[in-house]
Scaffold this motif. Sequence first.
Motif, PDB file in Angstrom:
ATOM      1  N   ARG A  19       0.999  -1.308  -0.006  1.00 31.68           N
ATOM      2  CA  ARG A  19       0.140  -0.010  -0.046  1.00 31.68           C
ATOM      3  C   ARG A  19       0.858   1.270  -0.086  1.00 31.68           C
ATOM      4  O   ARG A  19       0.542   2.142  -0.801  1.00 31.68           O
ATOM      5  CB  ARG A  19      -1.034   0.053   1.162  1.00 31.68           C
ATOM      6  CG  ARG A  19      -1.662   1.284   1.473  1.00 31.68           C
ATOM      7  CD  ARG A  19      -2.621   1.248   2.524  1.00 31.68           C
ATOM      8  NE  ARG A  19      -1.780   1.153   4.042  1.00 31.68           N
ATOM      9  CZ  ARG A  19      -1.258   1.928   4.451  1.00 31.68           C
ATOM     10  NH1 ARG A  19      -1.305   3.266   4.222  1.00 31.68           N
ATOM     11  NH2 ARG A  19      -0.580   1.806   5.596  1.00 31.68           N
ATOM     12  N   LYS A  20       1.729   1.287   0.649  1.00 25.55           N
ATOM     13  CA  LYS A  20       2.675   2.395   0.989  1.00 25.55           C
ATOM     14  C   LYS A  20       3.706   2.691  -0.277  1.00 25.55           C
ATOM     15  O   LYS A  20       3.860   3.466  -0.995  1.00 25.55           O
ATOM     16  CB  LYS A  20       3.760   2.243   2.146  1.00 25.55           C
ATOM     17  CG  LYS A  20       2.732   2.550   3.417  1.00 25.55           C
ATOM     18  CD  LYS A  20       3.758   2.503   4.584  1.00 25.55           C
ATOM     19  CE  LYS A  20       2.963   2.909   5.893  1.00 25.55           C
ATOM     20  NZ  LYS A  20       4.132   3.112   6.960  1.00 25.55           N
ATOM     21  N   GLU A  21       4.066   1.539  -0.859  1.00 24.25           N
ATOM     22  CA  GLU A  21       4.657   1.594  -2.036  1.00 24.25           C
ATOM     23  C   GLU A  21       3.992   2.141  -3.338  1.00 24.25           C
ATOM     24  O   GLU A  21       4.376   2.793  -3.934  1.00 24.25           O
ATOM     25  CB  GLU A  21       5.109   0.109  -2.513  1.00 24.25           C
ATOM     26  CG  GLU A  21       5.748  -0.065  -3.854  1.00 24.25           C
ATOM     27  CD  GLU A  21       6.104  -1.334  -4.228  1.00 24.25           C
ATOM     28  OE1 GLU A  21       5.725  -1.977  -5.166  1.00 24.25           O
ATOM     29  OE2 GLU A  21       6.746  -2.218  -3.457  1.00 24.25           O
ATOM     30  N   ARG A  22       2.630   2.023  -3.272  1.00 29.71           N
ATOM     31  CA  ARG A  22       1.850   2.569  -4.175  1.00 29.71           C
ATOM     32  C   ARG A  22       1.309   4.025  -3.789  1.00 29.71           C
ATOM     33  O   ARG A  22       0.652   4.679  -4.358  1.00 29.71           O
ATOM     34  CB  ARG A  22       0.572   2.047  -4.659  1.00 29.71           C
ATOM     35  CG  ARG A  22       1.028   0.449  -5.431  1.00 29.71           C
ATOM     36  CD  ARG A  22       0.281  -0.655  -5.132  1.00 29.71           C
ATOM     37  NE  ARG A  22       0.594  -1.936  -5.992  1.00 29.71           N
ATOM     38  CZ  ARG A  22       1.773  -2.557  -5.742  1.00 29.71           C
ATOM     39  NH1 ARG A  22       2.641  -2.108  -4.797  1.00 29.71           N
ATOM     40  NH2 ARG A  22       2.329  -3.403  -6.555  1.00 29.71           N
ATOM     41  N   GLY A  23       1.844   4.500  -2.695  1.00 26.31           N
ATOM     42  CA  GLY A  23       1.403   5.935  -2.187  1.00 26.31           C
ATOM     43  C   GLY A  23      -0.146   6.017  -1.795  1.00 26.31           C
ATOM     44  O   GLY A  23      -0.755   7.053  -1.711  1.00 26.31           O
ATOM     45  N   TYR A  24      -0.923   4.906  -1.448  1.00 22.07           N
ATOM     46  CA  TYR A  24      -1.975   4.704  -0.987  1.00 22.07           C
ATOM     47  C   TYR A  24      -2.346   4.903   0.437  1.00 22.07           C
ATOM     48  O   TYR A  24      -1.311   4.447   1.397  1.00 22.07           O
ATOM     49  CB  TYR A  24      -2.732   3.529  -1.125  1.00 22.07           C
ATOM     50  CG  TYR A  24      -2.905   3.163  -2.676  1.00 22.07           C
ATOM     51  CD1 TYR A  24      -3.051   3.992  -3.798  1.00 22.07           C
ATOM     52  CD2 TYR A  24      -3.372   1.812  -3.034  1.00 22.07           C
ATOM     53  CE1 TYR A  24      -2.998   3.769  -5.114  1.00 22.07           C
ATOM     54  CE2 TYR A  24      -3.447   1.447  -4.701  1.00 22.07           C
ATOM     55  CZ  TYR A  24      -3.189   2.522  -5.360  1.00 22.07           C
ATOM     56  OH  TYR A  24      -3.475   2.023  -6.862  1.00 22.07           O
ATOM     57  N   GLU A  83      14.946   6.825   4.057  1.00 24.28           N
ATOM     58  CA  GLU A  83      14.834   7.772   3.062  1.00 24.28           C
ATOM     59  C   GLU A  83      14.841   7.088   1.709  1.00 24.28           C
ATOM     60  O   GLU A  83      14.315   7.559   0.969  1.00 24.28           O
ATOM     61  CB  GLU A  83      16.016   8.781   3.565  1.00 24.28           C
ATOM     62  CG  GLU A  83      15.715  10.207   2.749  1.00 24.28           C
ATOM     63  CD  GLU A  83      14.276  10.765   3.112  1.00 24.28           C
ATOM     64  OE1 GLU A  83      13.754  11.518   2.118  1.00 24.28           O
ATOM     65  OE2 GLU A  83      14.046  10.843   4.270  1.00 24.28           O
ATOM     66  N   ASN A  84      15.764   6.056   1.425  1.00 21.93           N
ATOM     67  CA  ASN A  84      15.775   5.469   0.146  1.00 21.93           C
ATOM     68  C   ASN A  84      14.686   5.170  -0.109  1.00 21.93           C
ATOM     69  O   ASN A  84      14.029   5.132  -1.328  1.00 21.93           O
ATOM     70  CB  ASN A  84      16.797   4.498   0.433  1.00 21.93           C
ATOM     71  CG  ASN A  84      18.557   5.112  -0.053  1.00 21.93           C
ATOM     72  OD1 ASN A  84      18.394   6.377  -0.310  1.00 21.93           O
ATOM     73  ND2 ASN A  84      19.663   4.560   0.359  1.00 21.93           N
ATOM     74  N   GLU A  85      13.977   4.436   0.964  1.00 20.40           N
ATOM     75  CA  GLU A  85      12.523   3.726   0.476  1.00 20.40           C
ATOM     76  C   GLU A  85      11.561   4.654   0.143  1.00 20.40           C
ATOM     77  O   GLU A  85      10.784   4.405  -0.822  1.00 20.40           O
ATOM     78  CB  GLU A  85      12.133   2.874   1.551  1.00 20.40           C
ATOM     79  CG  GLU A  85      12.900   1.558   1.918  1.00 20.40           C
ATOM     80  CD  GLU A  85      13.017   0.702   3.156  1.00 20.40           C
ATOM     81  OE1 GLU A  85      12.089   1.547   4.126  1.00 20.40           O
ATOM     82  OE2 GLU A  85      12.788  -0.394   3.171  1.00 20.40           O
ATOM     83  N   LYS A  86      11.567   5.741   0.920  1.00 24.91           N
ATOM     84  CA  LYS A  86      10.566   6.739   0.700  1.00 24.91           C
ATOM     85  C   LYS A  86      10.909   7.249  -0.923  1.00 24.91           C
ATOM     86  O   LYS A  86      10.007   7.657  -1.801  1.00 24.91           O
ATOM     87  CB  LYS A  86      10.734   8.131   1.394  1.00 24.91           C
ATOM     88  CG  LYS A  86      10.259   7.687   2.915  1.00 24.91           C
ATOM     89  CD  LYS A  86      10.278   8.953   3.794  1.00 24.91           C
ATOM     90  CE  LYS A  86      10.311   8.804   5.228  1.00 24.91           C
ATOM     91  NZ  LYS A  86      10.340   9.803   6.065  1.00 24.91           N
ATOM     92  N   GLU A  87      12.293   7.679  -1.275  1.00 28.18           N
ATOM     93  CA  GLU A  87      12.461   8.220  -2.670  1.00 28.18           C
ATOM     94  C   GLU A  87      12.086   6.924  -3.565  1.00 28.18           C
ATOM     95  O   GLU A  87      11.450   7.370  -4.781  1.00 28.18           O
ATOM     96  CB  GLU A  87      14.003   8.329  -2.684  1.00 28.18           C
ATOM     97  CG  GLU A  87      14.572   9.423  -1.818  1.00 28.18           C
ATOM     98  CD  GLU A  87      14.144  10.879  -2.472  1.00 28.18           C
ATOM     99  OE1 GLU A  87      13.705  11.012  -3.591  1.00 28.18           O
ATOM    100  OE2 GLU A  87      14.169  11.831  -1.486  1.00 28.18           O
TER     101      GLU A  87
END
Length: 115
Positions: A19-24, A83-87
Amino acid sequence: MNEDREVLKLVGARIRALRKERGYSQESLGEKGGFHFSYIGQIERGEKNVSLVNLAKIAESLDVNLIQLFAYIEMEEEFEVTENEKEISEIVQMLRDSSSDNIRVAKNVIKGIMM
């Protein structure tokens, strides 16, 4: 019984990561699948023993195969997003919103940088 909870937590953590990977948000994922956001939160925390039918709806909402919900991530006590995962998540979301041509260009640029 403890092993049952572990499976629920692993599946929930995987759903959260996708979910987070997709920005949901939990709310937007719930809307896509026809669930209340609090139900999504309970699943992600391993509090609900979710049915296969609902898992299939969640997988479809995340645009993944059902089997991918069982490809567990390494679960830590507290999931910390680096931070890398967020980017990376931001890049993935931009690519999802791009045309096929732009995705191919981005792929070639990344290949050029990585070589």
